[in-house]
Scaffold this active site. Sequence first.
Site, PDB file in Angstrom:
ATOM      1  N   GLU A  99      56.857  63.004  57.264  1.00 11.45           N
ATOM      2  CA  GLU A  99      57.918  62.675  56.308  1.00 11.45           C
ATOM      3  C   GLU A  99      59.234  62.451  57.053  1.00 11.45           C
ATOM      4  O   GLU A  99      59.427  62.946  58.162  1.00 11.45           O
ATOM      5  CB  GLU A  99      58.018  63.838  55.288  1.00 11.45           C
ATOM      6  CG  GLU A  99      59.138  63.784  54.290  1.00 11.45           C
ATOM      7  CD  GLU A  99      59.061  62.619  53.301  1.00 11.45           C
ATOM      8  OE1 GLU A  99      59.017  61.461  53.756  1.00 11.45           O
ATOM      9  OE2 GLU A  99      59.112  62.868  52.087  1.00 11.45           O
ATOM     10  N   ASP A 100      60.142  61.708  56.428  1.00 12.57           N
ATOM     11  CA  ASP A 100      61.441  61.480  57.071  1.00 12.57           C
ATOM     12  C   ASP A 100      62.355  62.692  56.946  1.00 12.57           C
ATOM     13  O   ASP A 100      62.941  63.147  57.929  1.00 12.57           O
ATOM     14  CB  ASP A 100      62.132  60.220  56.507  1.00 12.57           C
ATOM     15  CG  ASP A 100      62.297  60.216  54.983  1.00 12.57           C
ATOM     16  OD1 ASP A 100      61.806  61.149  54.309  1.00 12.57           O
ATOM     17  OD2 ASP A 100      62.922  59.277  54.466  1.00 12.57           O
ATOM     18  N   ASP A 103      64.406  67.520  51.681  1.00 18.15           N
ATOM     19  CA  ASP A 103      65.709  67.779  51.071  1.00 18.15           C
ATOM     20  C   ASP A 103      65.510  68.888  50.025  1.00 18.15           C
ATOM     21  O   ASP A 103      65.524  70.070  50.368  1.00 18.15           O
ATOM     22  CB  ASP A 103      66.184  66.453  50.467  1.00 18.15           C
ATOM     23  CG  ASP A 103      67.572  66.500  49.874  1.00 18.15           C
ATOM     24  OD1 ASP A 103      68.375  67.313  50.328  1.00 18.15           O
ATOM     25  OD2 ASP A 103      67.864  65.722  48.949  1.00 18.15           O
ATOM     26  N   PHE A 152      74.587  62.707  53.486  1.00 16.02           N
ATOM     27  CA  PHE A 152      73.586  61.670  53.265  1.00 16.02           C
ATOM     28  C   PHE A 152      73.408  60.901  54.567  1.00 16.02           C
ATOM     29  O   PHE A 152      74.346  60.322  55.096  1.00 16.02           O
ATOM     30  CB  PHE A 152      74.001  60.734  52.129  1.00 16.02           C
ATOM     31  CG  PHE A 152      72.856  59.888  51.668  1.00 16.02           C
ATOM     32  CD1 PHE A 152      71.912  60.386  50.786  1.00 16.02           C
ATOM     33  CD2 PHE A 152      72.691  58.602  52.170  1.00 16.02           C
ATOM     34  CE1 PHE A 152      70.827  59.613  50.386  1.00 16.02           C
ATOM     35  CE2 PHE A 152      71.608  57.826  51.771  1.00 16.02           C
ATOM     36  CZ  PHE A 152      70.678  58.333  50.886  1.00 16.02           C
ATOM     37  N   ARG A 165      67.943  51.091  57.805  1.00 11.63           N
ATOM     38  CA  ARG A 165      66.723  51.704  58.347  1.00 11.63           C
ATOM     39  C   ARG A 165      66.554  51.419  59.831  1.00 11.63           C
ATOM     40  O   ARG A 165      65.918  52.180  60.550  1.00 11.63           O
ATOM     41  CB  ARG A 165      65.483  51.166  57.617  1.00 11.63           C
ATOM     42  CG  ARG A 165      65.343  51.639  56.187  1.00 11.63           C
ATOM     43  CD  ARG A 165      63.940  51.329  55.680  1.00 11.63           C
ATOM     44  NE  ARG A 165      63.841  51.372  54.234  1.00 11.63           N
ATOM     45  CZ  ARG A 165      63.634  52.485  53.521  1.00 11.63           C
ATOM     46  NH1 ARG A 165      63.506  53.634  54.125  1.00 11.63           N
ATOM     47  NH2 ARG A 165      63.569  52.440  52.211  1.00 11.63           N
TER      48      ARG A 165
HETATM   49  P1  5GP Z   1      63.086  65.770  48.320  1.00 16.00           P
HETATM   50  O1  5GP Z   1      61.945  65.538  47.377  1.00 16.00           O
HETATM   51  O2  5GP Z   1      62.754  66.720  49.457  1.00 16.00           O
HETATM   52  O3  5GP Z   1      64.346  66.134  47.618  1.00 16.00           O
HETATM   53  O4  5GP Z   1      63.490  64.376  48.905  1.00 16.00           O
HETATM   54  C1  5GP Z   1      62.738  63.672  49.741  1.00 16.00           C
HETATM   55  C2  5GP Z   1      63.207  62.238  49.780  1.00 16.00           C
HETATM   56  O5  5GP Z   1      64.575  62.046  49.365  1.00 16.00           O
HETATM   57  C3  5GP Z   1      63.170  61.807  51.214  1.00 16.00           C
HETATM   58  O6  5GP Z   1      61.882  61.385  51.585  1.00 16.00           O
HETATM   59  C4  5GP Z   1      64.181  60.691  51.215  1.00 16.00           C
HETATM   60  O7  5GP Z   1      63.570  59.497  50.798  1.00 16.00           O
HETATM   61  C5  5GP Z   1      65.203  61.088  50.191  1.00 16.00           C
HETATM   62  N1  5GP Z   1      66.386  61.705  50.855  1.00 16.00           N
HETATM   63  C6  5GP Z   1      66.789  62.982  50.770  1.00 16.00           C
HETATM   64  N2  5GP Z   1      67.902  63.178  51.509  1.00 16.00           N
HETATM   65  C7  5GP Z   1      68.192  61.984  52.070  1.00 16.00           C
HETATM   66  C8  5GP Z   1      69.242  61.537  52.954  1.00 16.00           C
HETATM   67  O8  5GP Z   1      70.131  62.260  53.386  1.00 16.00           O
HETATM   68  N3  5GP Z   1      69.179  60.222  53.320  1.00 16.00           N
HETATM   69  C9  5GP Z   1      68.221  59.363  52.884  1.00 16.00           C
HETATM   70  N4  5GP Z   1      68.282  58.100  53.316  1.00 16.00           N
HETATM   71  N5  5GP Z   1      67.240  59.754  52.048  1.00 16.00           N
HETATM   72  C10 5GP Z   1      67.229  61.045  51.651  1.00 16.00           C
END
Ligand code: 5GP
Length: 178
Positions: A99-100, A103, A152, A165
């Site tokens: 995963e990237d 959050d 962010f 990206r």
């Molecule tokens: P979660 O479900 O853990 O809240 O969020 C996961 C997804 O939210 C990540 O895979 C990503 O796509 C997006 N996301 C959360 N924080 C960031 C951020 O700081 N930058 C970007 N570009 N995407 C984020």
Amino acid sequence: MEPSRLEVLITADTIARRVAELGRQIDADYPPAEHLLLVGVLKGAWIFLADLARAIPRSVSVDFLSTSSYGKERTSSGEVKLVRDLDESIEGKHVLLVEDIVDTGITLSYLMRVLGQRQPASLRIATFLDKPSRRKEAVEIAYRGFEVPDKFVVGYGLDFASRYRNLKDLCALRDGHV
Ligand code: 5GP
């Protein structure tokens, strides 16, 4: 690229060194000669997955899935759905979910539940970034590239409105606090 909007948080060189370390660590942790399936979460994980796959000195294969959270806002809205499923079965395989960024943890806890039901031999998470200050659901992260503050971030695969990206460095959007 409107560089004035961007603040470099982690340089490309630092990222490359860390990904190489992660590759060695992952290889050391799995039984020798076991095949590993890397499952990338599209789209954000594509660059991390491409680099990580080449940093792991053993046989790996790759597959992809994608999720969407309802709503268009930057942060996860709390409901996740699988919009693209894997091509292959993961039953009996060693699966590393790539995963990237973690959050709130909502996306990965959903994916761990869904994939866990498919009887993989093992299922672990490798994430490029971890933003622990915003966690809502606990997820066990086996491999973490970097911890980042509550900003962010874009670059190295991560976007804002489909842009940035392809930045080599990981950057924060200056006006991008969420
Ligand atoms: P979660 O479900 O853990 O809240 O969020 C996961 C997804 O939210 C990540 O895979 C990503 O796509 C997006 N996301 C959360 N924080 C960031 C951020 O700081 N930058 C970007 N570009 N995407 C984020």
